[in-house]
Scaffold this active site. Structure first.
Site, PDB file in Angstrom:
ATOM      1  N   TYR A   1      13.744  13.295  -7.232  1.00 11.56           N
ATOM      2  CA  TYR A   1      12.941  13.046  -6.146  1.00 11.56           C
ATOM      3  C   TYR A   1      14.316  13.791  -5.221  1.00 11.56           C
ATOM      4  O   TYR A   1      14.880  14.117  -4.837  1.00 11.56           O
ATOM      5  CB  TYR A   1      13.420  11.731  -5.853  1.00 11.56           C
ATOM      6  CG  TYR A   1      12.142  10.297  -6.496  1.00 11.56           C
ATOM      7  CD1 TYR A   1      11.298  11.511  -6.933  1.00 11.56           C
ATOM      8  CD2 TYR A   1      12.307   8.733  -6.356  1.00 11.56           C
ATOM      9  CE1 TYR A   1      10.387  10.497  -7.374  1.00 11.56           C
ATOM     10  CE2 TYR A   1      11.102   8.345  -7.271  1.00 11.56           C
ATOM     11  CZ  TYR A   1      10.368   8.748  -8.173  1.00 11.56           C
ATOM     12  OH  TYR A   1       9.925   7.911  -7.738  1.00 11.56           O
TER      13      TYR A   1
ATOM     14  N   GLU B   1      11.491 -13.551   3.837  1.00  9.44           N
ATOM     15  CA  GLU B   1      10.207 -14.203   4.452  1.00  9.44           C
ATOM     16  C   GLU B   1       9.572 -13.623   6.233  1.00  9.44           C
ATOM     17  O   GLU B   1       8.884 -13.039   6.849  1.00  9.44           O
ATOM     18  CB  GLU B   1       8.709 -14.440   3.956  1.00  9.44           C
ATOM     19  CG  GLU B   1       8.511 -14.275   2.372  1.00  9.44           C
ATOM     20  CD  GLU B   1       7.644 -15.686   2.002  1.00  9.44           C
ATOM     21  OE1 GLU B   1       7.826 -16.766   2.259  1.00  9.44           O
ATOM     22  OE2 GLU B   1       7.156 -15.392   0.487  1.00  9.44           O
TER      23      GLU B   1
END
Ligand SMILES: [Zn+2]
Ligand SMILES: [Zn+2]
Length: 422
Positions: free
Chosen positions: A323, A399
């Site tokens: 990458y 969350e």
């Protein structure tokens, strides 16, 4: 507390209301994807849920199997304008989950020939749920939208299985950034390094290039009591390991950018009194500058090959480019920072240090200016320094931090389109 620098856009309240409304669904999607994690190039279930959702929203185009399991959706606004892209990665990791939640993964599979647990230990489950929610939010406001938003759901960010192609590079090769071509791209990563409610950003080089190398030192096998009768690849390999460490410590300009050369595996020999024929080592190279990246690669070759030559051993060096450096376009980052500051709130969009991990989002940034940023998911009561990091079997997502990711991407797309519509 200073005021955020950008005034709310004309749809800010509508976006916030839509994000609040989609909240329970966001969490449900995240938990469903979390309980059914799929490894790179195997995101069949995840991709089908994504594609069905985009179609149900009335997207203008939904392409599947772009780069094996990737999904590319196009949402055209009612008003004319340019195209902006948003990207989420979908793959999980070969990690056995140890988080105690009701939706914890119990999935096992075979990965490169080994039986492994599968877990969304990098948080790509959150990325999928966030981008699906952004799709809902912007589809609901398409009558007010200028231009178009391209949604890229990408497989195999964590690398495809051995012998397969995959990830951002393959999606680009298969046309993800064409027809129509976006003029900017945004992506995010949830991170344990920031608390819930905080966005991390950085202009320029933000995440490292990641390349792997394999070095085989070829000696000549002999009796361990008579090394002069052969060529010892173990002693030579030991010199190579130390020699490689001088590349970062003695040869490259660390005031320009940091770099890392790590030998992570070394293998040679079967017993104490036999000097073996060969030693093989494998490692990783991280840099934050493409020229430095090429320079370090050349020095890995020179160092290993010349140390081996001095020992009259053979040496094969193979450096695989994985990458590139994740480079956030400076102009784009500066232009969009006010949006991040506005959605996060004053002092909650923080400047991040460089991250030595890597991202294949960098491939998109080679084609189109891009901004990749971080969203905190460590519960406020926990210390980010000791929270289980991404890739840990204990990686935990608060969350309540996910709606900020939805608001950030929806507002980035909207603000960018507003600013660039003719
Ligand atoms: Zn990861
Ligand atoms: Zn990741």
């Amino acid at each position: 507390m200073s005021e955020p620098r950008r005034a709310a856009n004309r749809l800010a309240d509508s976006i916030d209301a839509a994000v609040a409304a989609i909240g329970p669904q966001l969490i449900a999607w995240r938990r469903d994807v979390h309980a059914h994690p799929e490894l790179g190039n195997r995101e069949v279930r995840t991709a089908s849920i994504v594609a069905a959702h985009l179609r149900a929203l009335g997207f203008d185009d939904v392409r599947t199997e772009v780069g094996v399991t990737g999904v590319v959706g196009l949402l055209r606004g009612a008003l004319p304008g340019p195209v902006v892209a948003l990207r989420a990665d979908m793959d999980a990791l070969p990690v056995e989950e140890r988080v105690d939640v009701p939706f914890a993964s119990k999935v096992r599979t075979t990965w490169n020939g080994e039986d492994v647990g599968v877990m969304h230990a990098c948080g790509h489950d959150a990325h999928v749920a966030i981008l699906m929610s952004v799709a809902s939010v912007l589809a609901g406001l398409r009558g007010e939208l200028r231009g178009a938003v391209k949604f890229i759901f990408q497989p195999a960010e964590e690398m495809p299985p051995a012998g397969e192609q995959g990830g951002a590079r393959l999606m680009i090769e298969q046309g993800a950034l064409e027809d129509p071509a976006p003029e900017a791209i945004f992506g995010l990563h949830v991170t344990s390094m920031l608390p819930t409610g905080v966005i991390g950003w950085r202009a320029g080089p933000a995440m490292a290039s990641s390349d792997s190398f394999r070095i085989t030192v070829r000696g000549r096998q002999t009796h361990g009591a008579m090394p002069w009768r052969g060529v010892d690849p173990i002693v030579t390999a030991a010199q190579v390991v130390l020699g490689l460490q001088t590349i970062v410590s003695r040869q490259v300009d660390l005031t320009h950018e940091p770099a890392v050369v790590t030998v992570g595996a070394i293998k040679g020999g079967v017993r104490e009194n036999i000097i073996p024929d060969t030693v093989e080592m494998r490692g990783t190279i991280r840099t934050f500058d493409e020229a430095m990246r090429d320079d370090v690669h050349a020095r890995v070759h020179d160092t290993a090959e010349n140390i081996a030559r001095a020992a009259r051993a053979g040496c094969d060096v193979c450096v695989a480019k994985n990458y590139p450096v994740t480079i956030n376009d400076s102009e784009l980052t500066a232009a969009m920072l006010p949006t991040l500051e506005r959605v996060a709130g004053a002092h909650r969009a923080v400047h991040m240090p460089k991250v030595a991990g890597s991202e294949d989002f960098s491939f998109y940034q080679h084609v189109v200016p891009g901004l990749f940023f971080f969203v905190g998911v460590t519960p406020p009561a926990q210390d980010v320094k000791t929270a289980a990091p991404n890739h840990s079997p204990l990686f935990f997502i608060d969350e309540s931090g996910l709606p900020l990711g939805v608001r950030a991407l929806a507002n980035l797309a909207f603000d960018w389109l507003e600013a660039h519509a003719a």
